[in-house]
Design an enzyme around this catalytic site. Structure first.
Site, mmCIF file in Angstrom:
data_model
loop_
_atom_site.group_PDB
_atom_site.id
_atom_site.type_symbol
_atom_site.label_atom_id
_atom_site.label_comp_id
_atom_site.label_asym_id
_atom_site.label_seq_id
_atom_site.Cartn_x
_atom_site.Cartn_y
_atom_site.Cartn_z
ATOM 1 N N GLU A 178 1.130 -1.257 -0.071
ATOM 2 C CA GLU A 178 0.239 0.110 0.089
ATOM 3 C C GLU A 178 0.737 1.342 0.015
ATOM 4 O OE1 GLU A 178 -2.236 -0.444 3.601
ATOM 5 O OE2 GLU A 178 -2.937 -2.158 3.306
ATOM 6 N N CYS A 213 2.973 8.500 2.102
ATOM 7 C CA CYS A 213 3.302 7.491 3.135
ATOM 8 C C CYS A 213 3.596 6.056 2.625
ATOM 9 C CB CYS A 213 2.118 7.267 4.196
ATOM 10 S SG CYS A 213 2.422 5.811 5.465
ATOM 11 N N CYS A 224 5.118 -7.721 7.958
ATOM 12 C CA CYS A 224 5.991 -7.334 8.855
ATOM 13 C C CYS A 224 6.063 -8.276 10.017
ATOM 14 C CB CYS A 224 5.385 -5.902 9.735
ATOM 15 S SG CYS A 224 6.450 -5.138 10.766
ATOM 16 N N CYS A 276 3.326 -5.792 16.252
ATOM 17 C CA CYS A 276 2.463 -4.834 17.398
ATOM 18 C C CYS A 276 1.132 -5.232 17.477
ATOM 19 C CB CYS A 276 2.556 -3.531 16.852
ATOM 20 S SG CYS A 276 4.372 -2.944 16.966
ATOM 21 N N CYS A 301 -1.650 -3.353 15.220
ATOM 22 C CA CYS A 301 -1.362 -3.270 13.772
ATOM 23 C C CYS A 301 -1.607 -4.310 12.878
ATOM 24 C CB CYS A 301 -0.010 -2.735 13.778
ATOM 25 S SG CYS A 301 0.720 -2.571 12.046
ATOM 26 N N GLY A 351 5.519 -2.545 7.210
ATOM 27 C CA GLY A 351 6.957 -2.744 7.391
ATOM 28 C C GLY A 351 7.634 -1.964 8.306
ATOM 29 N N GLU A 352 8.988 -2.347 8.657
ATOM 30 C CA GLU A 352 9.905 -1.775 9.708
ATOM 31 C C GLU A 352 11.190 -1.516 9.115
ATOM 32 O OE1 GLU A 352 10.137 -0.646 13.190
ATOM 33 O OE2 GLU A 352 12.189 -0.233 12.208
ATOM 34 N N SER A 390 10.117 6.205 10.344
ATOM 35 C CA SER A 390 9.433 5.551 11.626
ATOM 36 C C SER A 390 9.975 4.196 11.900
ATOM 37 C CB SER A 390 7.971 5.743 11.489
ATOM 38 O OG SER A 390 7.292 5.340 12.653
ATOM 39 N N SER A 411 8.051 4.797 17.515
ATOM 40 C CA SER A 411 6.711 4.484 18.028
ATOM 41 C C SER A 411 6.531 3.985 19.281
ATOM 42 C CB SER A 411 6.153 3.132 17.041
ATOM 43 O OG SER A 411 6.075 3.854 15.721
ATOM 44 N N LEU A 412 6.283 4.953 20.144
ATOM 45 C CA LEU A 412 6.455 4.773 21.482
ATOM 46 C C LEU A 412 5.316 4.148 22.182
ATOM 47 C CD1 LEU A 412 8.599 5.294 23.844
ATOM 48 C CD2 LEU A 412 7.820 7.389 24.296
ATOM 49 N N HIS A 413 4.352 4.564 22.148
ATOM 50 C CA HIS A 413 2.817 3.982 22.635
ATOM 51 C C HIS A 413 2.720 3.442 24.065
ATOM 52 C CE1 HIS A 413 2.577 4.218 18.264
ATOM 53 N NE2 HIS A 413 3.023 2.918 17.996
ATOM 54 N N ASN A 432 -6.985 3.065 14.995
ATOM 55 C CA ASN A 432 -7.722 2.495 13.977
ATOM 56 C C ASN A 432 -7.865 1.189 14.259
ATOM 57 O OD1 ASN A 432 -8.819 2.871 11.443
ATOM 58 N ND2 ASN A 432 -7.285 4.339 10.940
ATOM 59 N N CYS A 449 -2.512 1.545 7.843
ATOM 60 C CA CYS A 449 -1.905 0.433 8.527
ATOM 61 C C CYS A 449 -2.076 -0.780 8.064
ATOM 62 C CB CYS A 449 -1.946 0.692 9.939
ATOM 63 S SG CYS A 449 -1.830 2.281 10.672
HETATM 64 N N1 SAH Z 1 7.229 -0.257 11.842
HETATM 65 C C1 SAH Z 1 7.489 1.318 11.795
HETATM 66 C C2 SAH Z 1 6.612 2.228 10.603
HETATM 67 C C3 SAH Z 1 5.328 1.650 10.079
HETATM 68 S S1 SAH Z 1 4.052 1.874 11.335
HETATM 69 C C4 SAH Z 1 7.173 1.798 13.213
HETATM 70 O O1 SAH Z 1 6.398 0.832 13.946
HETATM 71 O O2 SAH Z 1 7.031 3.009 13.598
HETATM 72 C C5 SAH Z 1 3.625 3.513 11.347
HETATM 73 C C6 SAH Z 1 2.825 3.961 12.437
HETATM 74 O O3 SAH Z 1 1.512 3.715 12.436
HETATM 75 C C7 SAH Z 1 3.621 3.457 13.896
HETATM 76 O O4 SAH Z 1 3.366 4.480 14.751
HETATM 77 C C8 SAH Z 1 2.395 2.429 14.112
HETATM 78 O O5 SAH Z 1 2.735 2.220 15.559
HETATM 79 C C9 SAH Z 1 1.320 3.150 13.779
HETATM 80 N N2 SAH Z 1 0.105 2.016 13.779
HETATM 81 C C10 SAH Z 1 0.229 0.841 13.329
HETATM 82 N N3 SAH Z 1 -1.279 0.090 13.449
HETATM 83 C C11 SAH Z 1 -2.067 1.451 13.749
HETATM 84 C C12 SAH Z 1 -3.449 1.318 14.069
HETATM 85 N N4 SAH Z 1 -4.147 0.470 13.894
HETATM 86 N N5 SAH Z 1 -3.982 2.559 14.388
HETATM 87 C C13 SAH Z 1 -3.275 3.733 14.737
HETATM 88 N N6 SAH Z 1 -1.904 3.672 14.215
HETATM 89 C C14 SAH Z 1 -1.282 2.522 13.915
#
Ligand code: SAH
Length: 352
Positions: A93, A106, A113, A117, A120, A165-166, A197, A220-222, A296, A339
């Protein structure tokens, strides 16, 4: 066949020199491929016909094929599902967003991946493979070409590697992609308008810092502590906050760039006032900014978005704690532009 799309101008000069062509032809070729997004050698009308014919025999343009194009009528977000040129017919995508300051792309860096997470959709089906630099720059070129249909003057000005992807697991190709994207006769993206990211791979953060490019690192801290982060992101067991945060500080010091921390707000999991206070303590005094993102929801994961009042309170507590924080506007919700969700639909219900 040699893939021309992955080549920097100097490398194209070498290919054309082997054909007895001068260096300026390489610059023209680069501009056709990257600046104008030519989909065939026949489009490259400033090159002699004989050269175009020879190139068509020995080289290919690394094209990807759009499978679908969706546009969100409310905010102009465009999302492509692209088929890669591999035997498996893998898809990725790519998304274009419209902001007040211009267009942003983006880009995906891998098919699938394996970071896993919890919130995701990209990890469904695991990691299939890394994308090449050619496959990454093609995403940008296609988005620009699509934009030019409507507005010939318009160009994408920013790139975020926040698709599937990472990127730190594919850093060599990601760096080549960024160099291709930076070329003024190509996509012409300024270094300061690029963001990589990561889910927090410490060796990758260090390798990127060593490149000494003024690009933005987004992490991506979260979560404000290891306990919550372990639950959401298994990668935290390998690189816990005690390793991740010093690596982030070193990146900010080495590059002088303000870091972005992404924080997806998940109802009852990481969005409580005490989480916000703990996060403010964790980040205080750091050259950074927090991007709060509404979740999301991905079907079957049992995670709920945070209520609007909780998101507003979270932002307020961070600000009062001296940490800059913005609440990201949700774009593209009408078209699954989040995502891995579009590819996921396709995997579940393959188009004939
Ligand atoms: N792997 C990398 C880049 C891709 S993800 C990373 O983890 O940063 C890009 C961003 O989208 C990250 O911050 C990820 O945590 C966020 N993301 C993934 N799934 C999501 C979801 N369902 N809702 C909102 N953000 C999401």
């Amino acid at each position: 066949m040699v893939n021309l799309k992955r080549m920097l101008p100097d490398e194209l000069t070498g290919v054309l020199a082997a054909q007895g062509e001068p260096a300026y032809r390489a610059r023209q070729l680069f501009a056709w491929i990257h600046g104008r997004g030519a989909r065939g050698f026949d489009e490259m009308t400033s090159l002699p016909r004989s050269l175009r014919e020879r190139l068509a025999e020995i080289a290919d343009l690394g094209l990807l094929t759009p499978v679908s194009r969706q546009e969100d009528p409310r905010d102009g977000t465009v999302k492509f599902l692209l088929r890669l040129n591999d035997d498996a017919g893998n898809t990725v995508e790519t998304v274009r967003m419209t902001y007040s300051y211009g267009y942003s792309a983006c880009v995906s860096s891998q098919v699938g991946c394996h970071i896993g997470c919890r919130f995701c959709a990209s990890s469904i089906g695991g990691l299939i493979r890394n994308l090449t630099a050619a496959e990454m720059i093609e995403q940008l070129i296609l988005l620009n070409r699509d934009l030019a249909v409507r507005d010939p003057q318009a160009r994408i000005a920013r790139v975020v590697i926040m698709g599937m992807g990472e990127p730190m697991e594919n850093l060599t190709e990601v760096l080549r992609f960024l160099r291709l994207a930076h070329e003024p006769e190509g996509c012409g993206i300024g270094w300061r308008h690029m963001t990589v990211s990561t889910s927090g791979l410490v060796p990758g953060i260090e390798a990127l810092a060593a490149e000494d490019l003024p690009i933005t690192l987004a992490v991506s801290l979260h979560a404000p502590n290891d306990e919550v982060r372990n639950r959401l992101m298994p990668i935290n067991r390998r690189y816990p906050l005690g390793q991740l945060m010093p690596a982030c500080r070193r990146y900010a010091e080495a590059t002088g760039r303000r870091l972005t921390f992404e924080y997806v707000l998940i109802g009852g999991v990481n969005d409580l006032p005490e989480h916000a206070r703990e996060l403010a303590r964790l980040l205080r005094g750091m050259l950074c900014h927090v991007n709060l993102i509404p979740l999301n929801p991905v079907a079957g994961r049992g995670l709920e978005p945070s209520p609007p009042q909780a998101m507003a309170a979270f932002q307020r507590i961070l600000r009062e704690g001296g940490v800059a924080a913005t609440l990201r506007r949700q774009l593209g919700t009408a078209i699954d532009a989040a995502c891995g969700q579009l590819r996921r639909r396709l995997l579940e219900a393959p188009v004939p």
